[in-house]
Enzyme design. Structure first.
Site, short mmCIF file in Angstrom:
data_model
loop_
_atom_site.label_atom_id
_atom_site.label_comp_id
_atom_site.label_asym_id
_atom_site.label_seq_id
_atom_site.Cartn_x
_atom_site.Cartn_y
_atom_site.Cartn_z
N HIS A 268 0.92 -1.08 -0.02
CA HIS A 268 0.22 0.02 0.10
C HIS A 268 0.85 1.21 0.01
CE1 HIS A 268 -3.13 2.52 0.67
NE2 HIS A 268 -3.78 2.31 1.93
N HIS A 307 -2.62 -2.27 -9.70
CA HIS A 307 -3.58 -1.54 -8.69
C HIS A 307 -4.92 -2.37 -8.66
CE1 HIS A 307 -6.30 1.53 -6.95
NE2 HIS A 307 -5.22 2.14 -6.68
N ASP A 363 2.44 5.35 -6.70
CA ASP A 363 3.92 5.33 -6.22
C ASP A 363 5.11 5.03 -7.16
OD1 ASP A 363 1.95 3.51 -3.80
OD2 ASP A 363 2.72 5.38 -3.33
C1 SDX Z 1 -1.38 2.16 -3.30
O1 SDX Z 1 -6.35 0.79 -3.10
C2 SDX Z 1 -5.92 1.90 -3.50
O2 SDX Z 1 -6.54 2.90 -3.84
C3 SDX Z 1 -4.29 2.04 -2.97
C4 SDX Z 1 -3.65 3.34 -3.48
C5 SDX Z 1 -4.36 4.59 -2.80
O3 SDX Z 1 -4.23 5.72 -3.23
O4 SDX Z 1 -4.81 4.47 -1.62
O5 SDX Z 1 -3.99 3.78 -4.78
C6 SDX Z 1 -2.26 3.50 -2.95
O6 SDX Z 1 -1.45 1.33 -2.29
C7 SDX Z 1 -1.06 1.94 -4.90
C8 SDX Z 1 -0.51 0.29 -4.89
C9 SDX Z 1 0.91 0.51 -4.28
N1 SDX Z 1 1.49 -0.86 -4.07
C10 SDX Z 1 2.41 -1.40 -5.04
O7 SDX Z 1 2.79 -0.74 -6.10
C11 SDX Z 1 2.96 -2.69 -4.86
C12 SDX Z 1 2.91 -3.64 -6.23
N2 SDX Z 1 1.39 -3.71 -6.77
C13 SDX Z 1 1.03 -5.19 -6.15
O8 SDX Z 1 1.37 -5.75 -5.09
C14 SDX Z 1 -0.52 -5.02 -6.51
O9 SDX Z 1 -0.63 -4.63 -7.93
C15 SDX Z 1 -1.37 -4.60 -5.70
C16 SDX Z 1 -1.32 -4.60 -4.26
C17 SDX Z 1 -1.49 -2.85 -5.74
C18 SDX Z 1 -2.90 -4.81 -6.40
O10 SDX Z 1 -3.10 -5.98 -5.84
P1 SDX Z 1 -4.23 -6.97 -6.51
O11 SDX Z 1 -5.55 -6.29 -6.82
O12 SDX Z 1 -4.46 -8.01 -5.19
O13 SDX Z 1 -3.56 -7.83 -7.45
P2 SDX Z 1 -3.06 -9.34 -7.41
O14 SDX Z 1 -1.97 -9.45 -6.40
O15 SDX Z 1 -4.23 -10.41 -7.43
O16 SDX Z 1 -2.41 -9.31 -8.88
C19 SDX Z 1 -3.15 -10.02 -10.04
C20 SDX Z 1 -1.91 -10.62 -10.83
C21 SDX Z 1 -1.19 -11.59 -10.18
O17 SDX Z 1 -0.53 -12.50 -11.10
P3 SDX Z 1 -1.23 -14.01 -11.19
O18 SDX Z 1 -1.36 -14.50 -9.84
O19 SDX Z 1 -2.43 -13.58 -12.15
O20 SDX Z 1 -0.11 -14.60 -12.27
O21 SDX Z 1 -1.07 -9.54 -11.24
C22 SDX Z 1 0.31 -9.81 -10.55
C23 SDX Z 1 0.20 -10.74 -9.60
O22 SDX Z 1 1.14 -11.70 -9.17
N3 SDX Z 1 0.69 -8.59 -10.17
C24 SDX Z 1 1.84 -8.23 -10.03
C25 SDX Z 1 2.02 -6.94 -9.47
N4 SDX Z 1 0.69 -6.55 -9.16
C26 SDX Z 1 0.05 -7.54 -9.44
N5 SDX Z 1 3.18 -8.65 -10.63
C27 SDX Z 1 4.15 -8.18 -10.48
N6 SDX Z 1 4.28 -6.80 -10.01
C28 SDX Z 1 3.40 -6.19 -9.41
N7 SDX Z 1 3.33 -5.06 -9.09
#
Ligand code: SDX
Length: 436
Positions: A268, A307, A363
């Site tokens: 997050h 996201h 971010d």
């Molecule tokens: C913020 O919610 C909000 O609005 C948050 C925010 C706000 O203003 O409050 O916008 C702020 O928190 C932004 C997000 C910051 N976090 C990151 O940048 C961390 C990296 N991102 C991921 O961890 C992920 O994308 C999330 C946590 C942001 C979202 O996760 P989800 O929606 O649960 O998605 P998921 O983990 O189910 O991913 C779906 C697929 C998976 O692959 P498969 O299992 O289908 O093979 O996408 C892949 C994930 O492995 N994936 C990523 C990835 N994000 C998702 N793979 C590599 N790198 C990534 N960053």
């Protein structure tokens, strides 16, 4: 007019049920009537991580993840970032309308009036190690503020809620700046209301021996825009935490401390700090393909990408990219931006990321700007938490005034062992009890 309802047939009983559809949702409680018999509890929904569950109705922030739209109280984020000050947007989020000139003037002085903190806060802030993570200091000191304002427990009193709201908005930059100065072993700089919210924050961070701190106009505006972009984002993890903890009628300081704790997580708000560590680990452009492969191999996440809602470019990331070039005009180009741009270019053309609709989020670029402005990476999430306090408080107020809301208490699907008898000590380890 289409019939806004679902007709459900329970194949276990051949009974049919009609449940109304309201704003694209069905009420989970309308499924409770679907039973196999009088002793059946009835159907629940099962939605780990709330992937497809609306927890509330809100009029504060609107997101369209596919179109990459973000609006505060109906105003597009691009227009607010272009035309407003942060406190102007804070007023909008908390009151529902943009302030008139008189309202804004009063609001500015009211918030700045509350920028001072009790002197005792300094003594326990001094108890932290010099290298304590500022998010740990922030969540602790925000929670402790409740002990200075015991009347804050009167959360059903609108006047008390408003007073705590302006106190928290006013004091967050001071707490954050004091934590920063503590880290450096430098004397605390007290708030200077003349400077306004953002420039005063810079003053409390960076003033040295000069009689009056003068912020660089470009950097001050850049920070103002970054604060506006981070102010609210509907039901993200930390805001949902604010609502859940607030629903127990805890005081707003303890509640905000819980939200800060949620924000500190690397998935997050902690992601902006992790992006810098990732770019540092990559080091040079030629290492990007190997890093991308390590992401595909599941060894790393591409921090700052992806996201839960945006399946398109995060509109905030687009604005932050523009802000970066203005900041670099003043600070000099942060070489990490070249790695970030190349990383984005490669990722956005790679099937792995396209298939998963992974785009840069808020971010991805913010940390590069913060580093160029002179912040240490461990301060980055603090810079997220200061403005997001406004969103948390707006959502907290909305929750408390929503007649449909009550204490948040989800159900579960139990998968543990059935009833079994106590095993005396001498028998344990002898009989293998099969755990489900
Ligand atoms: C913020 O919610 C909000 O609005 C948050 C925010 C706000 O203003 O409050 O916008 C702020 O928190 C932004 C997000 C910051 N976090 C990151 O940048 C961390 C990296 N991102 C991921 O961890 C992920 O994308 C999330 C946590 C942001 C979202 O996760 P989800 O929606 O649960 O998605 P998921 O983990 O189910 O991913 C779906 C697929 C998976 O692959 P498969 O299992 O289908 O093979 O996408 C892949 C994930 O492995 N994936 C990523 C990835 N994000 C998702 N793979 C590599 N790198 C990534 N960053």
């Amino acid at each position: 007019m289409a019939d806004e309802s679902l007709t459900i047939t329970d194949n276990r009983t051949q009974k049919t049920y009609t449940v109304p559809i309201e704003k694209g949702t069905v009420r989970a409680m309308d499924l409770r009537q679907i039973k196999t018999g009088p002793d059946d509890f009835g159907l629940m929904t099962y939605d780990p991580a709330f992937m497809n569950t609306a927890s509330c109705k809100s009029a504060i922030t609107y997101l369209d993840g596919d179109a990459g739209i973000l609006r505060y109280r109906g105003y597009p984020i691009e227009q607010l970032a272009e035309n407003c000050t942060f406190l102007e947007v804070a007023y909008l989020l908390l009151h529902g309308e943009l302030p008139t000139e008189t309202e804004l003037e009063k609001w500015n002085s009211e918030i700045m009036y509350h920028s001072l903190i009790h002197e005792n806060v300094k003594s326990f802030m001094g108890g932290f190690h010099y290298d304590a993570h500022p998010m740990g200091i922030l969540m602790s000191t925000v929670a402790a503020l409740a002990t200075f304002y015991p009347e804050s427990r009167n959360i059903h009193d609108p006047a008390s809620r408003r007073l705590q709201t302006v106190r928290l908005v006013g004091k967050m930059p001071t707490l954050a700046a004091f934590a920063y100065r503590h880290r450096l072993g430098m004397p605390y700089i007290y708030p200077d209301p003349d400077l306004g919210y953002t420039r005063n924050y810079m003053n409390m961070l960076w003033k040295r021996t000069e009689p009056k701190y003068a912020a660089n106009d470009v950097l001050a505006r850049a920070l103002e825009v970054l604060f506006i972009l981070h102010a609210d984002h509907e039901q993200n993890c930390s805001t949902s935490t604010m609502r859940a903890v607030g629903s127990s009628t805890a005081d707003p300081y303890a509640t905000a401390a819980a939200a800060i704790a949620a924000l500190s997580g690397p998935l997050h708000g902690g992601a902006n700090e992790e992006v810098l560590h990732m770019l540092h680990l990559i080091g040079e452009k030629q290492n990007i393909p190997a890093y991308i492969q390590s992401v595909k191999d599941g060894k790393h996440k591409l921090m700052g990408f992806g996201h839960r809602v945006y399946k398109n470019y995060d509109p905030r990331a687009r604005i932050i990219k523009q802000v970066a070039s203005e900041v670099f005009e003043v600070t000099g180009r942060n070489p990490k931006i070249d790695i970030a741009l190349e990383l984005e270019k490669i990722a956005l053309s790679d099937e792995y990321f396209i298939k998963r609709k992974l785009y840069p989020n808020v971010d991805f670029y913010s940390g590069i700007i913060y580093e160029a402005m002179g912040f240490n990476p461990d301060q980055f999430t603090v810079l997220f938490g200061i403005p997001r306090t406004v969103g948390w408080l707006a959502q907290w107020q909305e929750m408390l005034q929503d007649p449909e809301q009550k204490i948040a208490r989800p159900r579960q699907v139990y998968i543990g062992p059935d009833s079994r008898d106590f095993v005396p000590m001498w028998q344990r380890g002898k009989t293998q009890t099969v755990n489900a």
